[in-house]
Design a protein around this motif. Structure first.
Motif, PDB file in Angstrom:
ATOM      1  N   ILE A  46      -3.053  12.899 -13.866  1.00 45.96           N
ATOM      2  CA  ILE A  46      -2.200  12.370 -14.931  1.00 45.96           C
ATOM      3  C   ILE A  46      -1.195  11.374 -14.352  1.00 45.96           C
ATOM      4  N   CYS A  47      -0.864  11.569 -13.088  1.00 46.77           N
ATOM      5  CA  CYS A  47      -0.020  10.620 -12.355  1.00 46.77           C
ATOM      6  C   CYS A  47      -0.785  10.204 -11.104  1.00 46.77           C
ATOM      7  N   ARG A  48      -1.065   8.915 -10.976  1.00 49.20           N
ATOM      8  CA  ARG A  48      -1.843   8.443  -9.832  1.00 49.20           C
ATOM      9  C   ARG A  48      -1.022   8.436  -8.543  1.00 49.20           C
TER      10      ARG A  48
ATOM     11  N   PRO B  12       0.814  -1.218   0.000  1.00 48.29           N
ATOM     12  CA  PRO B  12       0.000   0.000   0.000  1.00 48.29           C
ATOM     13  C   PRO B  12       0.848   1.269   0.000  1.00 48.29           C
ATOM     14  N   LEU B  13       0.459   2.224  -0.824  1.00 49.60           N
ATOM     15  CA  LEU B  13       1.062   3.551  -0.805  1.00 49.60           C
ATOM     16  C   LEU B  13       0.305   4.416   0.196  1.00 49.60           C
ATOM     17  N   SER B  14       0.876   5.534   0.544  1.00 51.31           N
ATOM     18  CA  SER B  14       0.257   6.403   1.550  1.00 51.31           C
ATOM     19  C   SER B  14      -1.057   7.005   1.065  1.00 51.31           C
ATOM     20  N   ASN B  15      -1.299   6.991  -0.262  1.00 50.27           N
ATOM     21  CA  ASN B  15      -2.551   7.551  -0.792  1.00 50.27           C
ATOM     22  C   ASN B  15      -3.622   6.488  -1.027  1.00 50.27           C
ATOM     23  N   GLY B  16      -3.347   5.245  -0.593  1.00 53.02           N
ATOM     24  CA  GLY B  16      -4.348   4.193  -0.691  1.00 53.02           C
ATOM     25  C   GLY B  16      -4.214   3.283  -1.894  1.00 53.02           C
TER      26      GLY B  16
END
Length: 288
Positions: free
Chosen positions: A147-149, A16-20
Motif C-alpha cells: 500500500i506504501c511503496r 535512488p532509495l535504499s529499496n531500489g
C-alpha cells in the motif's frame, strides 16, 4: 551533484532509495492555509512536466488533489505521490486506518511514499518513543502489503532516527525536513546519508525570506536567474530532494526550470555560508 539516473521525458534527475525505487529530485509541495490550488496542480502536471507531488492529510486537500491528478490524465504509474500521517492518527490500528482512508479519499491504490509527519505524538498514555515505534510498525506493515511503496519520516532528528532504528526493523527510506540556505542541518544530512536514508527538504525558499538576501541576489545576477531558482538549484545540487510550494502558475513553471544551468563551487560555498539556524516552520528540537 552526484550522478543520478534521469527520467528521459522530464529531464528531472532521480535519487535512488535504499529499496531500489527512484524519487524525482524535484517535486511540487502542497499545504493548508491557501497552499493548494486545483488549477495549479493540473497545470504543473500537464504543462510543466511535474511528476512528483507532496501532500498530507493535515493539509485538507486530499480529495481535490486526487481529482486534479485524475483530470491531468497522467498515468498513476508515472507519478510519484507522497502523503503524510498526522500525529493524531498515530498508533498501529489508527495509522493503518488513516492511510487506507487517505488512499480512498484520493482514489489511489497506493502511495509511493508515506511519512510520519512529526516525531511527537498527540495521544497520551505512552512516551513519544513508544508511540513512534508502534506507529512505525504500522507503516512497515503497509509497506509489506504494497500500500506504501516506500515509508519514511518527517521532521525527525538524529535522536529520533536512532531510537527508531533500535525499535524497528525497516530503516526509513526518507527523512523530510526544513532545508534552505538559512537552515542547513548538516549533521542530520550526514547521518541520513550514512544510514542510507534519502534527505528531502521542504521550504527551500524559507517562505520567501531568503529571496532578498544579498548573497542570493548576487548569485542570481551572476547567472541571470531568479533568486528562487538559485535556491532550488543550490538545494538539488546538494543532492537534496526538494519540494518548493506555489499556487501560482508562473512561479511553478519558474521553479521547475532549474536543470539548464549549474552553480559553480564558489556559489555553493557562498550560499552554504548563510546558515543561521533559523526555522520558518515547525522546530522539532525539543521533542524527546
Amino acid at each position: 551533484m552526484s550522478s543520478v539516473p534521469v527520467t528521459p521525458a522530464l529531464s528531472c534527475p532521480t535519487v535512488p532509495l535504499s529499496n531500489g525505487l527512484h524519487i524525482p529530485i524535484l517535486g511540487l509541495g502542497t499545504s493548508h492555509d491557501g497552499g493548494f490550488s486545483y488549477e495549479a496542480v493540473v497545470y504543473a502536471l500537464t504543462e510543466c512536466g511535474v511528476r512528483h507531488i507532496d501532500t498530507a492529510k493535515r493539509y485538507g486537500c486530499e480529495e481535490k488533489l486526487g481529482k486534479a491528478i485524475k483530470e491531468s490524465g497522467i498515468p498513476r504509474r508515472d507519478l510519484w505521490l507522497t502523503n503524510k500521517l498526522w500525529p493524531g492518527d498515530y498508533g498501529f490500528k489508527a495509522a493503518k486506518r488513516a492511510c487506507l482512508e487517505s488512499c480512498s479519499v484520493m482514489e489511489v491504490e497506493y502511495f509511493d511514499l508515506y511519512l510520519m509527519h512529526w516525531p511527537e505524538s498527540l495521544r497520551s498514555g505512552c512516551s513519544n518513543r513508544e508511540m513512534r515505534a508502534e506507529t512505525w510498525r504500522a507503516l512497515e506493515a503497509l509497506y509489506k502489503e504494497g500500500i506504501c511503496r516506500a515509508i519514511g519520516v518527517s521532521n525527525f532528528l538524529v535522536s529520533h532516527l536512532e531510537q527508531l532504528k533500535e525499535d524497528c526493523s525497516v530503516v526509513p527510506h526518507v527523512n523530510q525536513v526544513e532545508y534552505h540556505p538559512y537552515q542547513q542541518p548538516n549533521h542530520l544530512m550526514e547521518y541520513c546519508r550514512k544510514e542510507g536514508i534519502v534527505f528531502e527538504g521542504y521550504s527551500p525558499l524559507a517562505k520567501g525570506q531568503v529571496l532578498s538576501d544579498p548573497t542570493v541576489q548576487q548569485v542570481a545576477k551572476k547567472h541571470k536567474q531568479t533568486p528562487a531558482k538559485i535556491c532550488i538549484r543550490w538545494s538539488i545540487q546538494n543532492g537534496v530532494v526538494t519540494i518548493p510550494k506555489s499556487i501560482k502558475k508562473n512561479r511553478i513553471q519558474e521553479n521547475f526550470q532549474v536543470f539548464d544551468f549549474q552553480l559553480d563551487e564558489a556559489d555553493m560555498v557562498a550560499l552554504g555560508g548563510l546558515h543561521d539556524d533559523r526555522h520558518v516552520t515547525w522546530d522539532p528540537t525539543n521533542v524527546n
